[in-house]
Design a protein around this motif. Sequence first.
Motif, PDB file in Angstrom:
ATOM      1  N   GLU A  15       0.615  -1.335   0.147  1.00 23.69           N
ATOM      2  CA  GLU A  15      -0.065  -0.061  -0.054  1.00 23.69           C
ATOM      3  C   GLU A  15       0.981   1.341   0.032  1.00 23.69           C
ATOM      4  O   GLU A  15       0.493   2.265  -0.600  1.00 23.69           O
ATOM      5  CB  GLU A  15      -0.981   0.133   1.222  1.00 23.69           C
ATOM      6  CG  GLU A  15      -2.071  -1.343   0.964  1.00 23.69           C
ATOM      7  CD  GLU A  15      -2.737  -1.258   2.454  1.00 23.69           C
ATOM      8  OE1 GLU A  15      -2.610  -0.326   3.483  1.00 23.69           O
ATOM      9  OE2 GLU A  15      -3.899  -1.934   2.441  1.00 23.69           O
ATOM     10  N   THR A  16       2.109   1.273   0.580  1.00 24.08           N
ATOM     11  CA  THR A  16       2.880   2.395   0.600  1.00 24.08           C
ATOM     12  C   THR A  16       4.040   2.309  -0.532  1.00 24.08           C
ATOM     13  O   THR A  16       4.319   3.402  -0.947  1.00 24.08           O
ATOM     14  CB  THR A  16       3.800   2.555   1.798  1.00 24.08           C
ATOM     15  OG1 THR A  16       4.551   1.193   2.005  1.00 24.08           O
ATOM     16  CG2 THR A  16       2.736   2.365   3.179  1.00 24.08           C
ATOM     17  N   GLY A  17       4.192   1.030  -1.103  1.00 24.31           N
ATOM     18  CA  GLY A  17       5.185   1.151  -2.126  1.00 24.31           C
ATOM     19  C   GLY A  17       6.388   1.388  -1.846  1.00 24.31           C
ATOM     20  O   GLY A  17       7.495   1.814  -2.510  1.00 24.31           O
ATOM     21  N   SER A  18       6.935   1.426  -0.423  1.00 22.02           N
ATOM     22  CA  SER A  18       8.246   1.645  -0.018  1.00 22.02           C
ATOM     23  C   SER A  18       8.592   1.068   1.459  1.00 22.02           C
ATOM     24  O   SER A  18       7.501   0.944   2.235  1.00 22.02           O
ATOM     25  CB  SER A  18       8.249   3.419   0.388  1.00 22.02           C
ATOM     26  OG  SER A  18       9.088   3.753   1.133  1.00 22.02           O
ATOM     27  N   PHE A  19       9.789   0.452   1.575  1.00 15.81           N
ATOM     28  CA  PHE A  19      10.235  -0.071   2.531  1.00 15.81           C
ATOM     29  C   PHE A  19      10.577   0.752   3.348  1.00 15.81           C
ATOM     30  O   PHE A  19      10.477   0.523   4.924  1.00 15.81           O
ATOM     31  CB  PHE A  19      11.607  -0.813   2.279  1.00 15.81           C
ATOM     32  CG  PHE A  19      11.369  -2.115   1.451  1.00 15.81           C
ATOM     33  CD1 PHE A  19      11.321  -3.530   2.332  1.00 15.81           C
ATOM     34  CD2 PHE A  19      11.180  -2.332   0.132  1.00 15.81           C
ATOM     35  CE1 PHE A  19      11.119  -4.746   1.713  1.00 15.81           C
ATOM     36  CE2 PHE A  19      10.989  -3.432  -0.472  1.00 15.81           C
ATOM     37  CZ  PHE A  19      11.185  -4.664   0.229  1.00 15.81           C
ATOM     38  N   THR A  20      10.977   1.977   3.293  1.00 19.29           N
ATOM     39  CA  THR A  20      11.250   3.086   4.222  1.00 19.29           C
ATOM     40  C   THR A  20       9.718   3.564   4.913  1.00 19.29           C
ATOM     41  O   THR A  20       9.884   3.485   6.223  1.00 19.29           O
ATOM     42  CB  THR A  20      11.957   4.383   3.565  1.00 19.29           C
ATOM     43  OG1 THR A  20      13.152   3.890   3.121  1.00 19.29           O
ATOM     44  CG2 THR A  20      12.092   5.195   4.662  1.00 19.29           C
ATOM     45  N   GLN A  21       8.864   3.902   4.249  1.00 18.32           N
ATOM     46  CA  GLN A  21       7.723   4.169   4.672  1.00 18.32           C
ATOM     47  C   GLN A  21       6.915   3.164   5.501  1.00 18.32           C
ATOM     48  O   GLN A  21       6.235   3.372   6.642  1.00 18.32           O
ATOM     49  CB  GLN A  21       6.472   4.683   3.895  1.00 18.32           C
ATOM     50  CG  GLN A  21       7.019   6.004   3.056  1.00 18.32           C
ATOM     51  CD  GLN A  21       5.928   6.627   1.924  1.00 18.32           C
ATOM     52  OE1 GLN A  21       4.866   6.465   2.310  1.00 18.32           O
ATOM     53  NE2 GLN A  21       6.394   6.929   0.779  1.00 18.32           N
ATOM     54  N   THR A  22       7.091   1.864   5.163  1.00 19.06           N
ATOM     55  CA  THR A  22       6.329   0.945   5.713  1.00 19.06           C
ATOM     56  C   THR A  22       7.207   0.545   7.370  1.00 19.06           C
ATOM     57  O   THR A  22       6.555   0.413   8.459  1.00 19.06           O
ATOM     58  CB  THR A  22       6.552  -0.669   4.948  1.00 19.06           C
ATOM     59  OG1 THR A  22       5.888  -0.572   3.927  1.00 19.06           O
ATOM     60  CG2 THR A  22       6.055  -1.769   5.889  1.00 19.06           C
ATOM     61  N   ARG A  63       0.138 -10.511  -5.873  1.00 17.93           N
ATOM     62  CA  ARG A  63      -1.321  -9.813  -5.914  1.00 17.93           C
ATOM     63  C   ARG A  63      -2.183 -10.735  -5.023  1.00 17.93           C
ATOM     64  O   ARG A  63      -3.035 -10.180  -4.405  1.00 17.93           O
ATOM     65  CB  ARG A  63      -1.583  -9.719  -7.412  1.00 17.93           C
ATOM     66  CG  ARG A  63      -0.748  -8.593  -8.083  1.00 17.93           C
ATOM     67  CD  ARG A  63      -1.631  -8.066  -9.331  1.00 17.93           C
ATOM     68  NE  ARG A  63      -1.525  -9.299 -10.443  1.00 17.93           N
ATOM     69  CZ  ARG A  63      -0.129  -9.569 -11.057  1.00 17.93           C
ATOM     70  NH1 ARG A  63       0.761  -8.647 -11.276  1.00 17.93           N
ATOM     71  NH2 ARG A  63      -0.025 -10.463 -11.978  1.00 17.93           N
ATOM     72  N   ARG A  64      -2.180 -12.010  -5.221  1.00 23.12           N
ATOM     73  CA  ARG A  64      -3.203 -12.647  -4.720  1.00 23.12           C
ATOM     74  C   ARG A  64      -2.881 -12.736  -3.181  1.00 23.12           C
ATOM     75  O   ARG A  64      -3.866 -13.031  -2.221  1.00 23.12           O
ATOM     76  CB  ARG A  64      -3.089 -14.203  -5.128  1.00 23.12           C
ATOM     77  CG  ARG A  64      -3.321 -14.310  -6.640  1.00 23.12           C
ATOM     78  CD  ARG A  64      -3.057 -15.749  -7.243  1.00 23.12           C
ATOM     79  NE  ARG A  64      -3.918 -16.797  -6.572  1.00 23.12           N
ATOM     80  CZ  ARG A  64      -3.845 -17.873  -6.791  1.00 23.12           C
ATOM     81  NH1 ARG A  64      -3.012 -18.293  -7.975  1.00 23.12           N
ATOM     82  NH2 ARG A  64      -4.540 -18.923  -6.389  1.00 23.12           N
ATOM     83  N   ALA A  65      -1.568 -12.619  -2.623  1.00 21.11           N
ATOM     84  CA  ALA A  65      -1.238 -12.649  -1.347  1.00 21.11           C
ATOM     85  C   ALA A  65      -1.712 -11.449  -0.628  1.00 21.11           C
ATOM     86  O   ALA A  65      -2.262 -11.214   0.475  1.00 21.11           O
ATOM     87  CB  ALA A  65       0.252 -12.699  -1.002  1.00 21.11           C
ATOM     88  N   TYR A  66      -1.626 -10.386  -1.378  1.00 18.76           N
ATOM     89  CA  TYR A  66      -2.147  -9.054  -1.058  1.00 18.76           C
ATOM     90  C   TYR A  66      -3.601  -9.139  -0.656  1.00 18.76           C
ATOM     91  O   TYR A  66      -4.024  -8.404   0.332  1.00 18.76           O
ATOM     92  CB  TYR A  66      -1.720  -7.871  -1.746  1.00 18.76           C
ATOM     93  CG  TYR A  66      -2.404  -6.357  -1.614  1.00 18.76           C
ATOM     94  CD1 TYR A  66      -1.871  -5.791  -0.617  1.00 18.76           C
ATOM     95  CD2 TYR A  66      -3.476  -6.164  -2.326  1.00 18.76           C
ATOM     96  CE1 TYR A  66      -2.661  -4.720  -0.245  1.00 18.76           C
ATOM     97  CE2 TYR A  66      -4.125  -4.860  -2.055  1.00 18.76           C
ATOM     98  CZ  TYR A  66      -3.529  -4.026  -0.891  1.00 18.76           C
ATOM     99  OH  TYR A  66      -4.267  -2.916  -0.543  1.00 18.76           O
ATOM    100  N   ASP A  67      -4.443  -9.559  -1.758  1.00 24.04           N
ATOM    101  CA  ASP A  67      -5.842  -9.845  -1.813  1.00 24.04           C
ATOM    102  C   ASP A  67      -6.204 -10.335  -0.546  1.00 24.04           C
ATOM    103  O   ASP A  67      -7.263 -10.277   0.241  1.00 24.04           O
ATOM    104  CB  ASP A  67      -6.340 -10.444  -2.971  1.00 24.04           C
ATOM    105  CG  ASP A  67      -6.226  -9.440  -4.238  1.00 24.04           C
ATOM    106  OD1 ASP A  67      -6.105  -8.037  -4.010  1.00 24.04           O
ATOM    107  OD2 ASP A  67      -6.187  -9.993  -5.280  1.00 24.04           O
TER     108      ASP A  67
END
Length: 312
Positions: A15-22, A63-67
Motif C-alpha cells: 500500500e505504501t510502495g516503500s520499505f522506508t515508509q512501511t 497480488r493474490r497474497a495482498y488480496d
Amino acid sequence: MFNAQYFRTYMMLVETGSFTQTARKLDMTQPGVSQHVRKLEEYLGRSLLNRHGRRFSLTDPGRRAYDYAVKLFAEHEHFRHSLDDDSPDSGECRIASPGSVGLMFYPFLLGYQQMHPGLTVNYSFAFNHEIAHDVVAGRYDVGIVTEISKQPDLTFEAWHQEPLCLVVPADFTGTTLSELLALGFVNYNDGNTNASLLLRSNFGSEFRSMSHFPRQGFTNEVGQVLDAVARGLGFTVVSRPVLETSPWQRQVKEMTLAQPVYETLHLVSRTDVELPKRYRQLLESFRQQRLNALYGYSELPTLETTESEEIR
C-alpha cells in the motif's frame, strides 16, 4: 508457520510502495520489513515481489497474497467489533421461544435484521423445558418462556404479557360455561393451564377443572390448534399472537369475556452471563411494538413480577 504479522507488514508495503515508509508506519527497521517479506515468501513457497533496486512490482502470487491479506484483516476487524457488547446493532443473537410467541416474534426478527445488516439472529422454536435446558448448555443466550423453574444457573425476568383469548367456531352463539362444556375442548401443550386461568377468572365457582370438559383432540403445535376450532370440533384458549397470526381467523372468533387474563412471558438467561446491549434493544423494540398494537397510548396492565427475578 503462519504469522499474521508477516501478512500485515506485506500489506502495508504494497500500500505504501516503500520499505522506508512501511518501517516508519509499523515502527520497525527496514531490515525488519525485508525479513518479514522473506519469511512470508518462505512460508508460501512463492516469490511475491519482482525487485528492481529500491523499487519493486508484484508477482501474480504477490497480488493474490495482498488480496488475501486485505480480506484477512477486514474479517479480523469485523470479528473484533462483533465482540463489542456495547454495539446494539451488530453481532449474533441466539434466541428461542415457544411457538405461541414465535409465530409473531420470528417475522419481527426477520424485519429487524433487515434494518440492522450487522446483526445475525439465530432463532429456534422450542418448548419451555427445552429452552431452559439449552440456555444452561449455552446453545441459546436468551429464551422466552411462559413458565419459570427453580434452577440455580438461570435467571428469569417477567418481560411482557399477552392477553389470553377464548376462541370458538365462528358460528358458535353460546355464552355460558355449560355451552362450552357441550362444545368440548381442543388441547395443546399449554392449553389446560391457559384455559384454567381464563375460565376460573370469568366463571367463578361454576368452573371446577378442565377434567370436566370433553377432549376433542390435541396437537403439540399451537399454530395448528385453531384449525380444529375452525372446523367446529371444539374451543380452545390461546395467547393473542396465536389468534392474530392464524390463517383461520375468519373461521373462528374470540368469545367476549368480562375479566381479561394475561399470559406472562419471561426472559431466561444464565445467571453468570451479562446480556449484550443488542439483545436489550431487540427485545425492547418488539415489546414496545406489541404494547402499541394492543393498547395504543391507553393505560397498560401491570406486569406481574412477584415470581420473577431480574435478569442480569
